[in-house]
Every structure is written in structure tokens, then in C-alpha cells.
Scaffold this active site. Structure first.
Site, PDB file in Angstrom:
ATOM      1  N   GLY A  53       0.802  -1.209   0.000  1.00 23.61           N
ATOM      2  CA  GLY A  53       0.000   0.000   0.000  1.00 23.61           C
ATOM      3  C   GLY A  53       0.830   1.251   0.000  1.00 23.61           C
ATOM      4  O   GLY A  53       1.988   1.254  -0.433  1.00 23.61           O
ATOM      5  N   VAL A  60      -8.806  15.623   7.012  1.00 24.56           N
ATOM      6  CA  VAL A  60     -10.168  15.082   6.903  1.00 24.56           C
ATOM      7  C   VAL A  60     -11.246  16.150   7.037  1.00 24.56           C
ATOM      8  O   VAL A  60     -12.420  15.881   6.757  1.00 24.56           O
ATOM      9  CB  VAL A  60     -10.421  13.956   7.938  1.00 24.56           C
ATOM     10  CG1 VAL A  60      -9.512  12.766   7.678  1.00 24.56           C
ATOM     11  CG2 VAL A  60     -10.274  14.472   9.372  1.00 24.56           C
ATOM     12  N   ASN A  86     -11.004   6.212  10.913  1.00 21.36           N
ATOM     13  CA  ASN A  86     -10.336   6.083  12.204  1.00 21.36           C
ATOM     14  C   ASN A  86      -9.802   7.408  12.733  1.00 21.36           C
ATOM     15  O   ASN A  86      -9.646   7.564  13.943  1.00 21.36           O
ATOM     16  CB  ASN A  86      -9.191   5.075  12.087  1.00 21.36           C
ATOM     17  CG  ASN A  86      -8.341   5.032  13.338  1.00 21.36           C
ATOM     18  OD1 ASN A  86      -8.769   4.565  14.394  1.00 21.36           O
ATOM     19  ND2 ASN A  86      -7.114   5.553  13.243  1.00 21.36           N
ATOM     20  N   SER A 138     -16.366   4.985  20.074  1.00 22.83           N
ATOM     21  CA  SER A 138     -15.787   4.927  21.417  1.00 22.83           C
ATOM     22  C   SER A 138     -16.872   4.531  22.402  1.00 22.83           C
ATOM     23  O   SER A 138     -18.052   4.855  22.214  1.00 22.83           O
ATOM     24  CB  SER A 138     -15.217   6.292  21.823  1.00 22.83           C
ATOM     25  OG  SER A 138     -14.867   6.311  23.198  1.00 22.83           O
ATOM     26  N   TYR A 151     -16.513  15.273  22.568  1.00 26.68           N
ATOM     27  CA  TYR A 151     -16.069  13.981  22.036  1.00 26.68           C
ATOM     28  C   TYR A 151     -17.197  12.953  22.091  1.00 26.68           C
ATOM     29  O   TYR A 151     -17.437  12.220  21.124  1.00 26.68           O
ATOM     30  CB  TYR A 151     -14.867  13.509  22.847  1.00 26.68           C
ATOM     31  CG  TYR A 151     -14.195  12.262  22.345  1.00 26.68           C
ATOM     32  CD1 TYR A 151     -13.332  12.310  21.254  1.00 26.68           C
ATOM     33  CD2 TYR A 151     -14.386  11.041  22.982  1.00 26.68           C
ATOM     34  CE1 TYR A 151     -12.692  11.163  20.804  1.00 26.68           C
ATOM     35  CE2 TYR A 151     -13.751   9.888  22.543  1.00 26.68           C
ATOM     36  CZ  TYR A 151     -12.901   9.958  21.451  1.00 26.68           C
ATOM     37  OH  TYR A 151     -12.267   8.824  21.009  1.00 26.68           O
ATOM     38  N   ALA A 153     -20.412  13.544  22.148  1.00 22.75           N
ATOM     39  CA  ALA A 153     -21.450  13.916  21.184  1.00 22.75           C
ATOM     40  C   ALA A 153     -21.073  13.473  19.778  1.00 22.75           C
ATOM     41  O   ALA A 153     -21.910  12.948  19.032  1.00 22.75           O
ATOM     42  CB  ALA A 153     -21.674  15.425  21.215  1.00 22.75           C
ATOM     43  N   ALA A 154     -19.815  13.668  19.411  1.00 20.44           N
ATOM     44  CA  ALA A 154     -19.361  13.258  18.080  1.00 20.44           C
ATOM     45  C   ALA A 154     -19.426  11.747  17.918  1.00 20.44           C
ATOM     46  O   ALA A 154     -19.894  11.232  16.892  1.00 20.44           O
ATOM     47  CB  ALA A 154     -17.944  13.763  17.832  1.00 20.44           C
ATOM     48  N   GLU A 233     -24.780  -1.762  12.862  1.00 16.02           N
ATOM     49  CA  GLU A 233     -24.468  -2.218  14.215  1.00 16.02           C
ATOM     50  C   GLU A 233     -23.268  -1.482  14.804  1.00 16.02           C
ATOM     51  O   GLU A 233     -22.416  -0.973  14.081  1.00 16.02           O
ATOM     52  CB  GLU A 233     -24.171  -3.720  14.208  1.00 16.02           C
ATOM     53  CG  GLU A 233     -25.375  -4.597  13.909  1.00 16.02           C
ATOM     54  CD  GLU A 233     -26.467  -4.472  14.962  1.00 16.02           C
ATOM     55  OE1 GLU A 233     -26.142  -4.246  16.147  1.00 16.02           O
ATOM     56  OE2 GLU A 233     -27.644  -4.594  14.605  1.00 16.02           O
TER      57      GLU A 233
END
Length: 244
Positions: A53, A60, A86, A138, A151, A153-154, A233
Site C-alpha cells: 500500500g 479530513v 479512524n 468509542s 467527544y 457527542a461526536a 451495528e
């Protein structure tokens, strides 16, 4: 689980969980493009991936940067089959002291980026009638944590986003899932005092911290054909710390 012929994009892949995910997918046959926020980070990814790779620099939060990276991937490798969101940051503070930029930075980096990246790869996935979108959430997104309202909330938002998108694209062979880690062994946790570490472990029935490889294994499963009937899920990987 064999990913021969698949192209995987893993954001935030220079170290920790992101690196473990990138290495695991590559070891199982995927061509992996890992991203970092700096040229040095991107080069480090290229170095560890080798012929499997490449590392690229990506902001982002910047739509132009996202499009540029995807154009480079298309030109060299092809369309993305597996997207692993990620990349993330923390800006911890009590709500009464939290500045607007501390809130906005987290929402932009940890939540809005997932919208932008998912949208950017969606057309090609729908055309192929196959795709995997896996986002790293998380435990905080479901149980909350003092000093991390932004954090949490996100990360909670990622779950709602993923469920909604999963409903939209399931008929096209695309699955959308979240992996939610608990306490994971990192450079930061290794630097904790014995008392601090004991306090954390007291919350985890398994009696230990998780490893980055355990998160990577969960991602690899959800990216595989074996998980084709699993979508919308959240897979909690937290040693029993929080059970839904």
C-alpha cells in the site's frame, strides 16, 4: 478472511489503532492506503506498508483534500472498497470552560469528516454493489464521560449516522458499522501511574486493557464477506466495561 483485490482506505493510520488496522487488512491481501496529517506521517505509513500500500497526507476536515486523495487512489489503485474512518482528536474540557473552537474542532474532525468521506466513496460502491464502511467510535459515545461532552457527542453521532446510512445503502450490498473501543493500551496509558492504571482496570471486568490488534480484528471481520449480513451495528470491544 481474504481481501485480495480489495482497496482499503484507513484514515489516521500512522500509529496505534489505525496502524494495526492497516497492517491487518494488508496482511490479508488488501491494498491499503493509510492517511496521516503530515508528510512525515504519510511516509511512515508507506514505509511499514511497503508493497502492500501507500501513505498519503490528508486533512479530513477539508473537502478539497479528501477529493485530492481519492483522485490519487483511483489513479494508482482503483476505487475504494473498504473505508475505515479512524482519524480523530480530543479537546477535553468541562462544558462550563469549553470554548467554541474546542467543540467545533471535535465535531468537524470526528463527525463531519465521516459524512464527507462516506459520501465521497459512495457512488463507486453503489455502482459495484459492494462496499464496507467501518467507523471507529468509542465507549464514550454510549456511556458518556465528564470533560468530554464534545467527544461523546461526536462519537454518539457516528452511531446515528451509521444506522441511517446503513438503511439507505443495504440493498446495494454496502454495509455500514461502528467499532467502539473501550480502554486500549497506548503510549498514554503506558505512562500512567500504578494508581491511575488500577483505577481504570477497576472499571473493566476483563481485568486488562484492550490491544490495538483486538480492534483491528473486529474491523477486519466487519470488512469481510463473513459479515455481509451485519449492518447498522455498533460492535463494542471493551472487556465488559460497558454492556449495551
Amino acid at each position: 478472511m481474504n481481501f485480495e483485490g480489495k482497496i482499503a482506505l484507513v484514515t489516521g493510520a500512522s500509529r496505534g489503532i489505525g496502524r494495526a488496522i492497516a497492517e491487518t487488512l494488508a496482511a490479508r491481501g488488501a491494498k491499503v492506503i493509510g492517511t496521516a496529517t503530515s508528510e512525515n506521517g504519510a511516509q511512515a505509513i508507506s514505509d511499514y506498508l511497503g508493497a502492500n500500500g501507500k501513505g498519503l497526507m490528508l486533512n479530513v476536515t477539508d473537502p478539497a483534500s479528501i477529493e485530492s486523495v481519492l483522485e490519487k487512489i483511483r489513479a494508482e489503485f482503483g476505487e475504494v472498497d473498504i473505508l475505515v474512518n479512524n482519524a480523530g482528536i480530543t479537546r477535553d474540557n468541562l462544558l462550563m470552560r469549553m470554548k467554541d473552537e474546542e467543540w467545533n474542532d471535535i465535531i468537524e474532525t470526528n463527525l463531519s469528516s465521516v459524512f464527507r468521506l462516506s459520501k465521497a466513496v459512495m457512488r463507486a460502491m453503489m455502482k459495484k454493489r459492494h462496499g464496507r464502511i467501518i467507523t471507529i467510535g468509542s465507549v464514550v459515545g454510549t456511556m458518556g464521560n465528564g470533560g468530554q461532552a464534545n467527544y461523546a457527542a461526536a462519537k454518539a453521532g457516528l452511531i446515528g449516522f451509521s444506522k441511517s446510512l446503513a438503511r439507505e445503502v443495504a440493498s446495494r450490498g454496502i454495509t455500514v458499522n461502528v467499532v467502539a473501543p473501550g480502554f486500549i493500551e497506548t503510549d498514554m496509558t503506558r505512562a500512567l501511574s500504578d494508581d491511575q492504571r488500577a483505577g481504570i482496570l477497576a472499571q473493566v471486568p476483563a481485568g486488562r486493557l484492550g490491544g490495538a490488534q483486538e480492534i483491528a480484528n473486529a474491523v477486519a471481520f466487519l470488512a469481510s464477506d463473513e459479515a455481509a449480513y451485519i449492518t447498522g451495528e455498533t460492535l463494542h470491544v471493551n472487556g465488559g466495561m460497558y454492556m449495551v
